[in-house]
Design a protein around this motif. Structure first.
Motif, PDB file in Angstrom:
ATOM      1  N   ALA A  31      15.309  -0.748   0.083  1.00 49.16           N
ATOM      2  CA  ALA A  31      14.889  -0.739  -1.323  1.00 49.16           C
ATOM      3  C   ALA A  31      14.171  -2.034  -1.685  1.00 49.16           C
ATOM      4  CB  ALA A  31      16.099  -0.528  -2.230  1.00 49.16           C
ATOM      5  N   ARG A  32      14.659  -3.165  -1.157  1.00 49.74           N
ATOM      6  CA  ARG A  32      13.971  -4.433  -1.405  1.00 49.74           C
ATOM      7  C   ARG A  32      12.590  -4.433  -0.760  1.00 49.74           C
ATOM      8  NH1 ARG A  32      19.277  -6.697  -1.156  1.00 49.74           N
ATOM      9  NH2 ARG A  32      19.181  -6.799   1.116  1.00 49.74           N
ATOM     10  N   ALA A  33      12.510  -3.880   0.462  1.00 52.90           N
ATOM     11  CA  ALA A  33      11.202  -3.770   1.111  1.00 52.90           C
ATOM     12  C   ALA A  33      10.279  -2.868   0.305  1.00 52.90           C
ATOM     13  CB  ALA A  33      11.377  -3.222   2.524  1.00 52.90           C
ATOM     14  N   GLU A  34      10.858  -1.844  -0.297  1.00 55.11           N
ATOM     15  CA  GLU A  34      10.075  -0.938  -1.142  1.00 55.11           C
ATOM     16  C   GLU A  34       9.476  -1.676  -2.338  1.00 55.11           C
ATOM     17  OE1 GLU A  34      10.843   3.095  -3.840  1.00 55.11           O
ATOM     18  OE2 GLU A  34      12.342   2.472  -2.368  1.00 55.11           O
ATOM     19  N   VAL A  35      10.231  -2.602  -2.911  1.00 53.55           N
ATOM     20  CA  VAL A  35       9.719  -3.387  -4.038  1.00 53.55           C
ATOM     21  C   VAL A  35       8.508  -4.209  -3.606  1.00 53.55           C
ATOM     22  CG1 VAL A  35      10.226  -5.316  -5.577  1.00 53.55           C
ATOM     23  CG2 VAL A  35      11.868  -3.480  -5.319  1.00 53.55           C
ATOM     24  N   TYR A  36       8.590  -4.827  -2.422  1.00 55.55           N
ATOM     25  CA  TYR A  36       7.463  -5.623  -1.937  1.00 55.55           C
ATOM     26  C   TYR A  36       6.232  -4.745  -1.719  1.00 55.55           C
ATOM     27  CZ  TYR A  36      11.236  -8.936  -0.961  1.00 55.55           C
ATOM     28  OH  TYR A  36      12.323  -9.764  -1.074  1.00 55.55           O
ATOM     29  N   ALA A  37       6.437  -3.559  -1.157  1.00 59.25           N
ATOM     30  CA  ALA A  37       5.317  -2.644  -0.939  1.00 59.25           C
ATOM     31  C   ALA A  37       4.732  -2.181  -2.265  1.00 59.25           C
ATOM     32  CB  ALA A  37       5.773  -1.443  -0.112  1.00 59.25           C
ATOM     33  N   LEU A  38       5.597  -1.951  -3.243  1.00 60.45           N
ATOM     34  CA  LEU A  38       5.113  -1.528  -4.557  1.00 60.45           C
ATOM     35  C   LEU A  38       4.316  -2.635  -5.237  1.00 60.45           C
ATOM     36  CD1 LEU A  38       8.200   0.469  -5.875  1.00 60.45           C
ATOM     37  CD2 LEU A  38       5.935   1.387  -5.365  1.00 60.45           C
ATOM     38  N   ALA A  39       4.667  -3.881  -4.958  1.00 63.32           N
ATOM     39  CA  ALA A  39       3.868  -4.999  -5.493  1.00 63.32           C
ATOM     40  C   ALA A  39       2.444  -4.946  -4.946  1.00 63.32           C
ATOM     41  CB  ALA A  39       4.533  -6.330  -5.149  1.00 63.32           C
ATOM     42  N   LEU A  40       2.306  -4.588  -3.667  1.00 63.88           N
ATOM     43  CA  LEU A  40       0.979  -4.425  -3.083  1.00 63.88           C
ATOM     44  C   LEU A  40       0.239  -3.256  -3.720  1.00 63.88           C
ATOM     45  CD1 LEU A  40       1.721  -4.980   0.719  1.00 63.88           C
ATOM     46  CD2 LEU A  40       0.681  -6.585  -0.875  1.00 63.88           C
ATOM     47  N   VAL A  41       0.972  -2.185  -4.017  1.00 63.25           N
ATOM     48  CA  VAL A  41       0.363  -1.019  -4.675  1.00 63.25           C
ATOM     49  C   VAL A  41      -0.177  -1.408  -6.047  1.00 63.25           C
ATOM     50  CG1 VAL A  41       0.809   1.266  -5.662  1.00 63.25           C
ATOM     51  CG2 VAL A  41       1.763   0.666  -3.432  1.00 63.25           C
ATOM     52  N   VAL A  42       0.582  -2.217  -6.775  1.00 61.69           N
ATOM     53  CA  VAL A  42       0.125  -2.675  -8.095  1.00 61.69           C
ATOM     54  C   VAL A  42      -1.156  -3.498  -7.954  1.00 61.69           C
ATOM     55  CG1 VAL A  42       0.694  -4.147 -10.068  1.00 61.69           C
ATOM     56  CG2 VAL A  42       2.411  -2.603  -9.134  1.00 61.69           C
ATOM     57  N   ALA A  43      -1.211  -4.362  -6.927  1.00 66.57           N
ATOM     58  CA  ALA A  43      -2.408  -5.175  -6.705  1.00 66.57           C
ATOM     59  C   ALA A  43      -3.607  -4.305  -6.359  1.00 66.57           C
ATOM     60  CB  ALA A  43      -2.146  -6.189  -5.595  1.00 66.57           C
ATOM     61  N   VAL A  44      -3.406  -3.296  -5.519  1.00 72.64           N
ATOM     62  CA  VAL A  44      -4.489  -2.386  -5.158  1.00 72.64           C
ATOM     63  C   VAL A  44      -4.944  -1.591  -6.382  1.00 72.64           C
ATOM     64  CG1 VAL A  44      -5.078  -0.354  -3.777  1.00 72.64           C
ATOM     65  CG2 VAL A  44      -3.812  -2.222  -2.742  1.00 72.64           C
ATOM     66  N   SER A  45      -3.993  -1.193  -7.226  1.00 79.28           N
ATOM     67  CA  SER A  45      -4.344  -0.461  -8.442  1.00 79.28           C
ATOM     68  C   SER A  45      -5.192  -1.312  -9.371  1.00 79.28           C
ATOM     69  CB  SER A  45      -3.075  -0.003  -9.170  1.00 79.28           C
ATOM     70  OG  SER A  45      -2.305   0.865  -8.357  1.00 79.28           O
ATOM     71  N   GLY A  46      -4.863  -2.611  -9.452  1.00 85.26           N
ATOM     72  CA  GLY A  46      -5.663  -3.507 -10.275  1.00 85.26           C
ATOM     73  C   GLY A  46      -7.087  -3.615  -9.764  1.00 85.26           C
ATOM     74  N   LEU A  47      -7.238  -3.695  -8.433  1.00 82.27           N
ATOM     75  CA  LEU A  47      -8.574  -3.740  -7.835  1.00 82.27           C
ATOM     76  C   LEU A  47      -9.311  -2.424  -8.053  1.00 82.27           C
ATOM     77  CD1 LEU A  47     -10.722  -5.105  -6.089  1.00 82.27           C
ATOM     78  CD2 LEU A  47      -9.454  -4.359  -4.061  1.00 82.27           C
ATOM     79  N   LEU A  48      -8.589  -1.329  -7.960  1.00 84.41           N
ATOM     80  CA  LEU A  48      -9.199   0.003  -8.102  1.00 84.41           C
ATOM     81  C   LEU A  48      -9.840   0.181  -9.470  1.00 84.41           C
ATOM     82  CD1 LEU A  48      -9.384   2.540  -6.263  1.00 84.41           C
ATOM     83  CD2 LEU A  48      -7.403   3.437  -7.490  1.00 84.41           C
ATOM     84  N   THR A  49      -9.191  -0.325 -10.507  1.00 82.36           N
ATOM     85  CA  THR A  49      -9.727  -0.158 -11.859  1.00 82.36           C
ATOM     86  C   THR A  49     -10.946  -1.032 -12.125  1.00 82.36           C
ATOM     87  OG1 THR A  49      -8.250  -1.864 -12.760  1.00 82.36           O
ATOM     88  CG2 THR A  49      -7.440   0.403 -12.767  1.00 82.36           C
TER      89      THR A  49
END
Length: 335
Positions: free
Chosen positions: A309-327
């Motif tokens: 679950a902690r690793a999932e949080v780190y991966a989700l942080a990357l997803v948020v960064a990619v989403s910011g770039l996507l927009t």
């Protein structure tokens, strides 16, 4: 003496298993991050060879959007996780210190900076004199930018008040404004797109922010009963959130990249490349979530699910960064 040795061995084996589990989680994160490395370097690699031109300040706007999305997810997830914690029978009343107010203030600063870009005709202002604050009231994008600024400001004040739950209303206004901003009126069926984005943002904020705060609560409740029950409650809701995020994400992508061209655009456009990176990351996140759910259901100690679950949080942080770039990248709308 003979009693302490088995206990010590069992404890050592348990710690070894936890270290091994953490190592596997880190390995998954590294592999998934490598898959998304090129788009995460910024707009230039994503745009290379596509023939598309980046808007001025794309990298800075991507960073601001990342901060804005994270600032939205933290307080929304905190409200959600605290509500779950209150339903756990016999749970300790103590909760970790709130991160909502700092997050909302960070969102306010990011939204204010983005509004200044809108106020200069979507250009990076060279000086305060270039910013036409009054012009924000004359355009749809300007009004939505102001709504986001005021929404984060109100949420920050509410988070620091005696009734922090009241921040839910201004945060909802920010989500609505962001959903409308992402789909201009010139787009085909803009309300449909805004509706998909609205559901996507709400579910993503609940998932990312909720998991972060649940893990913080479990750390505070260490050794107390109710920790596994809280994680189980979150896991059941997270399954529905993942389904909603996947469905709305696929529908939104098909609206912008029709099925007949999607394979080509995933490699030939900047938007498609970063979207592909986001998909790869989400597959990794889903695998970590499944791993945590299996541990929660089958392990002798359900709280060993905290490692993936902690690793999932780190991966989700990357997803948020990619989403910011996507927009921040040009959208390849082809009808």
């Amino acid at each position: 003496m003979t009693l302490t040795k088995p206990r010590s061995g069992a404890t050592g084996a348990h710690r070894g298993a936890r270290r091994s589990g953490t190592g596997r989680a880190v390995a998954v994160i590294v592999l998934v991050a490598l898959a998304a490395l090129i788009p995460l370097l910024g707009p230039s690699p994503a745009l290379h060879g596509t023939g598309e031109a980046a808007a001025p300040g794309t990298g800075g706007i991507a960073l601001l959007r990342t901060v804005l999305f994270a600032a939205l997810a933290i307080p929304v997830g905190e409200l959600f996780a605290n509500r779950l914690a209150r339903t756990v029978p016999g749970a300790p009343p103590a909760l970790p210190r709130s991160w909502s107010a700092p997050a909302c203030w960070a969102g306010f600063v990011a939204a204010l900076a983005l509004a200044s870009v809108v106020a200069t005709g979507n250009l990076i202002p060279g000086s305060p004199a270039d910013i036409d604050v009054g012009g924000l009231y004359a355009s749809r994008d300007g009004k939505l930018a102001l709504l986001e600024v005021n929404g984060f400001l109100a949420a920050a004040l509410c988070a620091g008040s005696a009734r922090p739950a009241t921040q839910a209303l201004p945060l909802a206004a920010v989500v609505v404004a962001e959903a409308l901003r992402a789909h201009p009126t010139t787009e085909y069926s803009p309300l449909v797109g805004s509706g998909l984005t609205l559901v996507h943002l709400i579910c993503a904020s609940l998932w990312v922010g909720g998991l972060l705060h649940v893990l913080r609560v479990l750390r505070r409740w260490r050794g107390a009963e109710g920790g596994s029950a809280l994680l189980g409650l979150y896991a059941r809701v997270a399954a529905f959130l993942l389904a909603a995020i996947t469905a709305t994400g696929v529908c939104s992508s098909l609206r912008r990249m029709p099925a007949g061209t999607i394979l080509e655009q995933l490699t030939d456009t900047a938007y498609g490349r970063v979207l592909l990176a986001k998909v790869i990351l989400m597959v990794g996140v889903a695998a970590l979530a499944l791993w945590a759910r299996i541990r929660l259901a089958r392990a002798s100690d359900p709280l060993t699910a905290c490692s993936p679950a902690r690793a999932e949080v780190y991966a989700l942080a990357l997803v948020v960064a990619v989403s910011g770039l996507l927009t921040a990248l040009p959208v390849p709308i082809r009808w």
